[in-house]
Design an enzyme around this catalytic site. Structure first.
Site, PDB file in Angstrom:
ATOM      1  N   GLU A 111       1.471 -21.408 -80.024  1.00 13.26           N
ATOM      2  CA  GLU A 111       1.200 -22.712 -79.439  1.00 13.26           C
ATOM      3  C   GLU A 111      -0.286 -23.065 -79.499  1.00 13.26           C
ATOM      4  OE1 GLU A 111       3.046 -25.107 -77.991  1.00 13.26           O
ATOM      5  OE2 GLU A 111       5.013 -24.190 -78.266  1.00 13.26           O
ATOM      6  N   HIS A 114      -1.685 -25.492 -82.135  1.00 12.77           N
ATOM      7  CA  HIS A 114      -1.360 -26.918 -82.098  1.00 12.77           C
ATOM      8  C   HIS A 114      -2.529 -27.743 -81.573  1.00 12.77           C
ATOM      9  CE1 HIS A 114       3.129 -25.585 -81.625  1.00 12.77           C
ATOM     10  NE2 HIS A 114       2.600 -25.230 -82.782  1.00 12.77           N
ATOM     11  N   GLU A 197       7.827 -26.029 -82.564  1.00 10.22           N
ATOM     12  CA  GLU A 197       8.454 -26.374 -81.288  1.00 10.22           C
ATOM     13  C   GLU A 197       9.975 -26.198 -81.341  1.00 10.22           C
ATOM     14  OE1 GLU A 197       6.452 -26.526 -79.046  1.00 10.22           O
ATOM     15  OE2 GLU A 197       4.771 -27.879 -79.359  1.00 10.22           O
TER      16      GLU A 197
END
Length: 328
Positions: A111, A114, A197
């Site tokens: 994550e 991102h 995701e």
């Protein structure tokens, strides 16, 4: 046995398969994409030319699009809050040899990319007041969030199952709009983020699916709790400089609705997808309370769809400090 002890027993039971989940749903560090794969190469002699091209293409992107992209970026940048939150969940021991904590750290590491890639894109675009964005990001991390899950793993996994699918939808739609405006670089990076995701959504959804197999009634009640509470977005405390907690979030949400990136109908569709994925209508061996919860959940999408139809989104949006229409 208490509810808390039952949760811990179930988490220990599931832990034996978590390393398999890491390998199945997460990518090896040296094989997955990195932010620099999609950005101008600062070591290249053509770096300034690439930045100039990026800035030219960015000029065609509309105001609501920029606000939505910035809000998405700030949400991704608040990752320290999300990791610290998951580490408090029952059954996840960040200090000991625990496969669950390995999952959280590995998920976090994916994550983290991102926010990195989106932040650098915003900076290079030359369209954004980055200091104001940075203030909002710092505030969001400092303010934390309250999503109503406590340390209950069942509720937390319902939340992550829902939220990861919501972020997939949002990043995928941003990618489509960027492509329509000829910004293929941004479209590709958002498409790749959306892919991450979706993998994460599949993982958390599978965790819930496995819990339904061993503790169906309590899992059903946890699902009901989260849907009655309503799934709040991670950035629901979003604010700009000089504002109090949460003042910017509604305006950001309106922008996302106006351009169709994430809408009230998407919320309803995600709920229906989770009901279908977990086959809520087929789950058996439920207590009377859990049976009532199941009946309520099965009817909920139709109820929420009627409510969403009555929502009115302002045609004119708030003027954000992050970027003003006059600068575009």
């Amino acid at each position: 046995m208490s509810v808390q002890n039952t949760r811990l027993e179930v988490m220990k039971f599931l832990e034996k398969d978590i390393e398999t989940s890491v390998n199945q749903y997460l990518m090896p560090v040296e094989k997955i994409w990195q932010p620099t794969d999609f950005l101008p190469d600062s070591q290249s002699d053509n770096f300034l030319e690439e930045v100039k091209e990026l800035r030219e293409l960015a000029k065609d992107l509309p105001y609501d699009f920029w606000i939505t992209l910035i809000g998405d970026t700030i949400t991704e940048e608040a990752l320290p809050t999300y990791e610290s939150w998951l580490m408090t969940v029952e059954g996840i021991d960040q200090l000991g040899p625990n496969s669950w904590s390995n999952w959280v750290r590995s998920w976090t590491s994916e994550e983290n990319r991102h926010g990195d890639v989106l932040n650098k894109y915003l900076y290079l675009s030359g369209r954004i007041n980055m200091r104001e964005v940075e203030i909002s990001t710092q505030y969001l991390i400092a303010d934390g969030f309250d999503i109503g899950t406590g340390s209950d793993p069942y509720k937390n996994f319902v939340y992550t199952s829902f939220q990861e699918l919501a972020t997939y939808i949002s990043h995928n739609r941003v990618s489509q709009i960027a492509k329509q405006h000829g910004e293929k670089r941004l479209a590709k990076m958002c498409k790749m983020i959306a892919g991450d995701e979706m993998r994460h959504h599949n993982a958390y959804s599978e965790f819930v699916n496995e819990i339904f197999k061993v503790d169906p009634s309590e899992m059903m009640l946890a699902f009901l709790h989260m849907m009655k509470l309503k799934i709040v977005m991670p950035a629901h405390f979003l604010r700009e400089s000089g504002q109090s907690i949460g003042m910017a979030f509604e305006h950001f949400s309106d922008c996302a609705q106006r351009i169709g990136v994430y809408t009230a109908q998407d919320y309803v569709d995600i709920l229906q997808k989770l009901i279908d994925r977990w086959e809520i209508g087929k789950i058996s061996n439920l207590t009377d309370e859990a049976e009532k919860a199941r009946d309520y959940l099965m009817k909920l999408p139709a109820r929420m769809a009627k409510i969403s139809e009555r929502l009115v989104i302002p045609e004119q949006g708030h003027i954000f400090k992050w970027v003003t229409p006059a600068t575009l």
